[in-house]
Design a protein around this motif. Structure first.
Motif, PDB file in Angstrom:
ATOM      1  N   ALA A   3      23.414  47.382  -7.815  1.00 45.75           N
ATOM      2  CA  ALA A   3      22.146  47.914  -8.317  1.00 45.75           C
ATOM      3  C   ALA A   3      22.058  49.405  -8.001  1.00 45.75           C
ATOM      4  O   ALA A   3      22.482  49.856  -6.942  1.00 45.75           O
ATOM      5  N   THR A   4      21.493  50.159  -8.939  1.00 48.23           N
ATOM      6  CA  THR A   4      21.313  51.589  -8.722  1.00 48.23           C
ATOM      7  C   THR A   4      20.049  51.823  -7.908  1.00 48.23           C
ATOM      8  O   THR A   4      19.200  50.944  -7.773  1.00 48.23           O
ATOM      9  N   LEU A   5      19.908  53.015  -7.382  1.00 45.78           N
ATOM     10  CA  LEU A   5      18.737  53.347  -6.579  1.00 45.78           C
ATOM     11  C   LEU A   5      17.461  53.240  -7.407  1.00 45.78           C
ATOM     12  O   LEU A   5      16.456  52.697  -6.935  1.00 45.78           O
ATOM     13  N   SER A   6      17.507  53.694  -8.647  1.00 51.66           N
ATOM     14  CA  SER A   6      16.301  53.624  -9.487  1.00 51.66           C
ATOM     15  C   SER A   6      15.889  52.170  -9.743  1.00 51.66           C
ATOM     16  O   SER A   6      14.699  51.856  -9.765  1.00 51.66           O
ATOM     17  N   CYS A   7      16.854  51.287  -9.904  1.00 53.72           N
ATOM     18  CA  CYS A   7      16.558  49.859 -10.092  1.00 53.72           C
ATOM     19  C   CYS A   7      15.944  49.273  -8.822  1.00 53.72           C
ATOM     20  O   CYS A   7      14.983  48.508  -8.886  1.00 53.72           O
ATOM     21  N   THR A   8      16.486  49.645  -7.669  1.00 48.87           N
ATOM     22  CA  THR A   8      15.959  49.151  -6.398  1.00 48.87           C
ATOM     23  C   THR A   8      14.546  49.666  -6.161  1.00 48.87           C
ATOM     24  O   THR A   8      13.672  48.919  -5.715  1.00 48.87           O
ATOM     25  N   ILE A   9      14.294  50.935  -6.495  1.00 45.08           N
ATOM     26  CA  ILE A   9      12.957  51.517  -6.326  1.00 45.08           C
ATOM     27  C   ILE A   9      11.944  50.792  -7.204  1.00 45.08           C
ATOM     28  O   ILE A   9      10.805  50.557  -6.794  1.00 45.08           O
ATOM     29  N   SER A  10      12.363  50.401  -8.399  1.00 43.09           N
ATOM     30  CA  SER A  10      11.443  49.694  -9.290  1.00 43.09           C
ATOM     31  C   SER A  10      11.049  48.326  -8.732  1.00 43.09           C
ATOM     32  O   SER A  10      10.008  47.784  -9.085  1.00 43.09           O
ATOM     33  N   LYS A  11      11.863  47.753  -7.844  1.00 46.46           N
ATOM     34  CA  LYS A  11      11.572  46.444  -7.255  1.00 46.46           C
ATOM     35  C   LYS A  11      10.529  46.528  -6.142  1.00 46.46           C
ATOM     36  O   LYS A  11      10.006  45.498  -5.715  1.00 46.46           O
ATOM     37  N   ILE A  12      10.202  47.730  -5.682  1.00 47.88           N
ATOM     38  CA  ILE A  12       9.178  47.880  -4.649  1.00 47.88           C
ATOM     39  C   ILE A  12       7.842  47.353  -5.162  1.00 47.88           C
ATOM     40  O   ILE A  12       7.083  46.733  -4.422  1.00 47.88           O
TER      41      ILE A  12
END
Length: 160
Positions: A3-12
């Motif tokens: 997973a990319t950082l932007s994808c992980t941030i969206s999961k917050i």
């Protein structure tokens, strides 16, 4: 593919507790401000988001006990049939390290003055610190039990 950082941030935003989601967003800003690499941010956020999803909606990071952290970490344990080489220990310890880092940051940022579940390395105090400061720390030895570590640490009050 990782997973990319932007994808992980969206999961917050998918974290059940709004308070925990806000704390994780602040934690990410802290990591950015301190120059943490994207890979480090991504791995830390994945571990912390997983733990936040494990907690109930009414439980915030400020209200947890050591047992709640070990309960989450114990979900990472695999049976001997699934993992004969016990590679799960690496995942268990990695998640422990990343969760401890969040709580250290939270303690330092929020000024929380009570027992929180982190471990401090028991090195000798520097001469620049007063002995009374270090005497108030209660550090317990790490006890390996069934191939995992249990930890306990009390953060003292520095008020005079």
């Amino acid at each position: 593919m990782p997973a990319t950082l932007s994808c992980t941030i969206s999961k917050i935003a998918m974290i059940p507790s709004k308070v925990n989601a806000d704390i994780i967003a602040e934690y990410r800003e802290y990591m950015c401000d301190n120059g943490a690499s994207e890979r480090h941010q991504n791995n830390a956020l994945k571990a912390v988001i997983g733990y936040a999803k494990f907690l109930s909606e009414n439980t915030t990071f400020c209200d947890i006990a050591k047992e709640q952290i070990t309960a989450y970490l114990d979900t990472k344990i695999n049976s001997t049939e699934q993992d004969p080489d016990k590679k799960w220990i690496t995942t268990w310890n990695d998640n422990l390290h990343r969760i401890k880092h969040l709580f250290r940051w939270l303690y330092n940022q929020r000024g929380k003055d009570e027992t929180i579940p982190v471990h401090c390395s028991a090195h000798s105090p520097s001469k620049r610190y007063s002995n009374s400061c270090w005497q108030s720390f209660k550090i317990y030895r790490i006890k390996p039990t069934f191939d995992r570590l249990y930890f306990s640490f009390h953060l003292p009050s520095f008020e005079k």
